[in-house]
Structure formats: structure tokens, C-alpha cells
Design an enzyme around this catalytic site. Structure first.
Site, PDB file in Angstrom:
ATOM      1  CG  LEU A 126      -2.000  -1.095   1.247  1.00  0.00           C
ATOM      2  CD1 LEU A 126      -2.721  -1.086   2.582  1.00  0.00           C
ATOM      3  CD2 LEU A 126      -2.987  -0.917   0.098  1.00  0.00           C
ATOM      4  CG  LEU A 156     -10.571  -5.927   5.834  1.00  0.00           C
ATOM      5  CD1 LEU A 156     -10.753  -7.439   5.956  1.00  0.00           C
ATOM      6  CD2 LEU A 156     -11.426  -5.195   6.849  1.00  0.00           C
ATOM      7  CB  SER A 165      -4.446  -5.146  12.541  1.00  0.00           C
ATOM      8  OG  SER A 165      -3.698  -6.341  12.705  1.00  0.00           O
ATOM      9  CG  HIS A 224      -7.667  -0.074  19.853  1.00  0.00           C
ATOM     10  ND1 HIS A 224      -7.677  -0.353  21.200  1.00  0.00           N
ATOM     11  CD2 HIS A 224      -7.790  -1.281  19.222  1.00  0.00           C
ATOM     12  CE1 HIS A 224      -7.791  -1.657  21.384  1.00  0.00           C
ATOM     13  NE2 HIS A 224      -7.863  -2.243  20.199  1.00  0.00           N
ATOM     14  CE1 TYR A 247      -4.673  -0.635  13.907  1.00  0.00           C
ATOM     15  CE2 TYR A 247      -5.870  -0.708  15.978  1.00  0.00           C
ATOM     16  CZ  TYR A 247      -5.794  -0.974  14.625  1.00  0.00           C
ATOM     17  OH  TYR A 247      -6.845  -1.590  13.999  1.00  0.00           O
ATOM     18  CB  CYS A 303     -13.769  -8.650  13.669  1.00  0.00           C
ATOM     19  SG  CYS A 303     -14.812  -9.406  12.402  1.00  0.00           S
TER      20      CYS A 303
END
Length: 265
Positions: free
Chosen positions: A50, A69, A73, A111, A134, A164
Site C-alpha cells: 500500500l 482491511l 492492525s 482504539h 495504532y 472481530c
């Protein structure tokens, strides 16, 4: 929808959601910095960093929707978070702007508001209180998405995911859990709604002990079906509740409150 892009497809969530998203588009384009695996029927796979603007521009071309996504993470060194979660997200939004502004479901995080107490029910319009770098990166992402909506009309769903996982596994998750099926149901609503705009959506199932109020995004028609309460007896039998003065019992961000700031090498 002709083609739906799923970034972060090699991660645990990405792998679990792949079969659940198949009905949303004719083609599911899978992407990750790691190999997302061999594509199945009506799938295509690409390896993409990315942080590489040109590669992201090619990745987004031809896509009618994006579920983002991808990125770091967990809490990590700022240099890693910066590349994946700040620069990578900017590259994604620039690519979307260049290719017709396909709707984006942005996987934000609880968060962003980790320092709010568990006793406070949140509506989504409260000031951010991130619990680490994060969380800061996700607050940046939400701000970036809002700017692209206001300036360019780029619609995005800012989904503050709780926990999740296949099933809740601790006391905190009785409030924060989001099932894979409910996430997939939310994605369907995001891409099928007549209007989206740029709402904050709490990514949690219909948990009896939930902390978050999704009334502001009710116009999308999402009605989560699963409830962490079904695992309460199992979780309580596995061990005692955390002490009230522990971060995991006081703050919505849980153990992230206690995470250190990771130093650069």
C-alpha cells in the site's frame, strides 16, 4: 457491482470474510502485501504494498467498491504504522479519486476511542481518545476519509471494529465482539444503500452488554444478528472477571491502554 476490492485479504479477517463477501460482486479482487493465496472461482489476487502509490493506483483501477482491511492492525513502531496506515491509506484514497470514487468501507477501530471508560455509552460524535499509535493512525484515517468526502464527494463507511473474531473469548469481548457474519451483513448494507455519505459505524454485533449506539447510521439498514451473550457462561467459567482497577476492565480500549510506545531501532 462488477468488482469489489478486499485489501488485507491474507489476514485472519480477510480469509474469514472471503467466502462471505462473494455475493456482493461478480469479481472479488484480493490484495495484500503477503500472498493472499490462489484465487477461487470469481476471484483475482494481487500482491500489493500500500505504500507504493503506483501499485495502489493499478490495484484500484476497475473496482466499484473497496473494503479496506489492509495495514498494521496492532500497536507497533511508528515507522511501520506510518507506511501502512497513513501513507498507504492516502495512496488508496488518491487512487479511488482517480478511478471514479468507488465507495470505501474503511476498517477503523475502537482504539480511536480507547481511553473512554466502559461505563460511557458512545454515539460516534465524541472527540477521539486514542490509546496508542495504532489508534492515532485510525483517527488519522477517519479524518482523511472525511476530508475526501467533503472536498471530493468520496463516500466512505468508517467502521470502528470492536473485536472481530470467530467467537468472543474474554469478558471485554462480551461488549466489543463483532461476528464475521455481521461484518459481512454490514458490508452488504454499505454497498447497497442508496446513499452512504461518511458515517461512523460501530463494528459490534447485537451484544446485550454493548457500549456503542449506532442510531446515527440506522438509515443504512444494518441489523446485526449475533450476540456475544451466547458465550457468557463459557467465558465466566474459564476465569474470573478482571479486577475493576485493571485497564481491561476500566477502558474501552482494554489491554491496548497498557501497551508501550515501541521504540525505533
Amino acid at each position: 457491482m462488477k468488482r469489489l476490492l478486499l485489501t488485507g485479504a491474507a489476514g485472519a479477517m480477510g480469509r474469514a470474510l472471503r467466502p462471505r463477501l462473494a455475493g456482493l460482486a461478480e469479481i472479488l479482487r484480493l490484495s495484500d502485501i503477503a500472498d493472499p493465496g490462489a484465487p477461487g472461482l470469481n476471484e483475482e489476487a494481487r500482491i500489493c504494498d500500500l505504500a507504493d502509490a503506483a501499485a495502489v493506483m493499478d490495484l484500484v483501477e476497475g473496482c466499484d467498491g473497496i473494503i479496506h482491511l489492509g495495514g498494521i492492525s496492532v500497536e507497533d513502531k511508528f515507522s511501520k504504522i506510518m507506511q501502512a496506515n497513513l501513507l498507504g491509506l492516502y495512496n488508496l484514497y488518491e487512487a479511488a479519486r482517480a478511478h471514479g470514487r468507488p465507495r470505501i468501507l474503511f476498517a477503523s477501530s475502537n482504539h480511536v476511542i480507547g481511553y473512554y471508560p466502559q461505563s460511557q455509552r458512545l454515539k460516534g460524535d465524541e472527540p477521539p481518545r486514542p490509546d496508542g499509535l495504532y489508534g492515532v493512525s485510525k483517527a488519522f484515517g477517519e479524518a482523511l476519509a472525511r476530508m475526501y468526502y467533503e472536498k471530493f464527494g468520496q463516500e466512505s463507511a468508517l467502521v470502528r471494529i470492536g473485536s472481530c473474531t470467530p467467537q468472543p473469548s474474554n469478558h471485554r469481548m462480551l461488549s466489543s465482539w463483532l461476528s464475521y457474519d455481521d461484518f459481512a451483513g454490514l458490508a452488504a448494507c454499505v454497498f447497497r444503500a442508496p446513499r452512504l455519505e461518511c458515517p461512523v459505524i460501530w463494528g459490534a454485533s447485537a451484544n446485550d452488554a454493548g457500549w456503542w449506539d449506532n442510531a446515527a447510521s440506522a438509515y443504512l439498514g444494518w441489523r446485526p444478528k449475533d450476540n456475544a451473550e451466547a458465550w457468557r457462561a463459557e467465558i465466566e467459567a474459564a476465569g474470573p472477571r478482571p479486577a475493576p482497577d485493571e485497564a481491561v476492565a476500566r477502558y474501552q480500549g482494554g489491554v491496548f491502554i497498557d501497551n508501550p510506545i515501541f521504540q525505533e531501532d
